[in-house]
Scaffold this motif. Sequence first.
Motif, PDB file in Angstrom:
ATOM      1  N   LEU A   1      63.941  49.736  13.434  1.00  0.00           N
ATOM      2  CA  LEU A   1      62.853  50.163  14.656  1.00  0.00           C
ATOM      3  C   LEU A   1      63.365  49.546  15.961  1.00  0.00           C
ATOM      4  CD1 LEU A   1      59.332  50.249  13.083  1.00  0.00           C
ATOM      5  CD2 LEU A   1      61.026  51.790  13.069  1.00  0.00           C
ATOM      6  N   GLY A   2      64.320  48.467  15.911  1.00  0.00           N
ATOM      7  CA  GLY A   2      64.731  47.817  17.040  1.00  0.00           C
ATOM      8  C   GLY A   2      63.567  46.850  17.517  1.00  0.00           C
ATOM      9  N   TRP A   3      62.943  46.136  16.455  1.00  0.00           N
ATOM     10  CA  TRP A   3      61.861  45.239  16.834  1.00  0.00           C
ATOM     11  C   TRP A   3      62.159  44.152  17.455  1.00  0.00           C
ATOM     12  CZ3 TRP A   3      56.561  46.410  15.150  1.00  0.00           C
ATOM     13  CH2 TRP A   3      55.786  45.438  15.581  1.00  0.00           C
ATOM     14  N   PRO A   4      61.455  43.776  18.504  1.00  0.00           N
ATOM     15  CA  PRO A   4      61.905  42.530  19.150  1.00  0.00           C
ATOM     16  C   PRO A   4      62.008  41.323  18.507  1.00  0.00           C
ATOM     17  CG  PRO A   4      60.553  43.950  20.683  1.00  0.00           C
ATOM     18  CD  PRO A   4      60.445  44.480  19.499  1.00  0.00           C
ATOM     19  N   GLY A   5      62.982  40.647  18.503  1.00  0.00           N
ATOM     20  CA  GLY A   5      63.184  39.271  17.971  1.00  0.00           C
ATOM     21  C   GLY A   5      62.953  39.450  16.424  1.00  0.00           C
ATOM     22  N   TYR A   6      63.135  40.573  15.707  1.00  0.00           N
ATOM     23  CA  TYR A   6      63.083  40.709  14.181  1.00  0.00           C
ATOM     24  C   TYR A   6      64.436  40.069  13.701  1.00  0.00           C
ATOM     25  CZ  TYR A   6      62.721  43.100   9.753  1.00  0.00           C
ATOM     26  OH  TYR A   6      62.469  43.179   8.358  1.00  0.00           O
ATOM     27  N   GLU A   7      65.458  40.005  14.524  1.00  0.00           N
ATOM     28  CA  GLU A   7      66.781  39.433  13.562  1.00  0.00           C
ATOM     29  C   GLU A   7      66.501  37.953  13.631  1.00  0.00           C
ATOM     30  OE1 GLU A   7      66.987  41.872  16.090  1.00  0.00           O
ATOM     31  OE2 GLU A   7      68.271  42.928  15.834  1.00  0.00           O
ATOM     32  N   GLU A   8      65.875  37.297  14.741  1.00  0.00           N
ATOM     33  CA  GLU A   8      65.546  35.933  14.654  1.00  0.00           C
ATOM     34  C   GLU A   8      64.479  35.483  13.631  1.00  0.00           C
ATOM     35  OE1 GLU A   8      65.791  37.740  17.455  1.00  0.00           O
ATOM     36  OE2 GLU A   8      67.239  37.178  18.422  1.00  0.00           O
ATOM     37  N   GLN A   9      63.651  36.540  13.129  1.00  0.00           N
ATOM     38  CA  GLN A   9      62.430  36.117  12.383  1.00  0.00           C
ATOM     39  C   GLN A   9      63.387  36.150  10.934  1.00  0.00           C
ATOM     40  OE1 GLN A   9      59.949  39.413  13.087  1.00  0.00           O
ATOM     41  NE2 GLN A   9      58.248  37.804  13.890  1.00  0.00           N
ATOM     42  N   LEU A  10      64.290  37.087  10.865  1.00  0.00           N
ATOM     43  CA  LEU A  10      64.735  37.143   9.367  1.00  0.00           C
ATOM     44  C   LEU A  10      65.709  35.940   9.361  1.00  0.00           C
ATOM     45  CD1 LEU A  10      65.981  40.984   9.341  1.00  0.00           C
ATOM     46  CD2 LEU A  10      64.266  40.032   8.046  1.00  0.00           C
ATOM     47  N   ALA A  11      66.477  35.504  10.181  1.00  0.00           N
ATOM     48  CA  ALA A  11      67.237  34.189  10.087  1.00  0.00           C
ATOM     49  C   ALA A  11      66.454  33.196   9.538  1.00  0.00           C
ATOM     50  CB  ALA A  11      68.040  33.972  11.429  1.00  0.00           C
ATOM     51  N   ARG A  12      65.299  32.975  10.571  1.00  0.00           N
ATOM     52  CA  ARG A  12      64.461  31.943  10.291  1.00  0.00           C
ATOM     53  C   ARG A  12      63.903  31.742   8.770  1.00  0.00           C
ATOM     54  NH1 ARG A  12      62.575  32.720  15.395  1.00  0.00           N
ATOM     55  NH2 ARG A  12      60.732  33.785  14.781  1.00  0.00           N
TER      56      ARG A  12
END
Length: 405
Positions: free
Chosen positions: A4-15
């Motif tokens: 969905l192009g959710w803002p900040g989702y990639e960073e949430q997954l990394a954490r």
Amino acid sequence: MNPLGWPGYEEQLARARERSGGAESVSWRRHRHAVVIKFDFRFLGGSVGTATGALIEQAFTEARATHLPVVSMIATGGSRMQEGMLSLRQLQRVTRLCAAHREAGLPHVSVLCDPTTGGVWASLGAGADVVIAVSGAQVGFAGSRVRPDDDCAYTAEGQFAAGTVDMVVARDEVDPIVSRILDVLTRGDAVPAEVPRALGAHSLPTNGWSAVSGARAPERPRAAAYLDDYFDFRVPISGDRAGGVDPGMLCGFGRRGERAIAFAAQTGTATTPAGFRTASRLIRLAERFALPVLTLVDTPGAANDAAAERAGVGAAIAELFATVAEARVPITTLVIGEGGSGGALALSSPEHTWITPNAYFSVIAPELAAAILKRDDVRQLADDLRLRPQDLVELGVVRGIPDHQ
């Protein structure tokens, strides 16, 4: 990974990966006796996204390919908000996988850890053949942040009381209980269950009323005594999956020597709609795993109060009659006490029913027959009904009377 192009989702997954040490909220592994799916609540609350659904599909595919059961160890808050409807649709994906697993005749056991909420509870969790909940776990469709109150209905114990969980156990009891469940569910041979030996009285009743009195005697052996005598160990299931539990209907699976046998046993009380539905559920599970069924009949009859009528007692009895009639596995029945009317007959095998010396089987209890026929001679009426074990053998209603050896 961010559809969905959710803002900040990639960073949430990394954490989440750093916190949990895993790539996703679930992982799976093939063991000798089962494929085990494990949720990690540290990974975004154990939520399910598209990659999670793909991993669950891998696990079920491997289980079918190797003909192994699946054990789902669940701890989740539900669907992952950051993936929107793509996340929610994973519930349909999981449900199709569970259905294909059932179609293959393979067991699925779910273990509800703390918490188990949302759509995963309503698909992977509640849809399993046997559902175990860890004591004290939060279990419910609504999670703590969205439900209106904090009622005990949202706990493992509340779900057990509502008939949606088979047993509640301590965390350190989960592994041995799962092992026992898998042991009995994978031993099906579709060979008829042996008739249990008779417990209690040896002599046959001299008249109809003595047969009724003997069946109602408080010291007469009940279902629990027969199950203890018959099985080496047993695993219970509980609940009709429709909001009801009947403690007077004991259902489950047991080991007898090297064999596994399913059982449904009345305990001497009036059977409620939930009891009939639980017995139907037990027989359908036995069919899937080619397990023979043993039923123990002991009831004055079906519950006939207003609550039972509102809960659909007639429909529940009809369902059990049909389930027994359509069963593709052999059913062996022993009448061990009161055999009162349709509430008893519904649990009985049409061809393989036996009766103990201190039991009776009747179209209706003598007192009720007297009320309907407007007769005062209840004792004579008991004779006229020919409800004694030896009468029933002569009439061809039952096959015989087992001995005590």
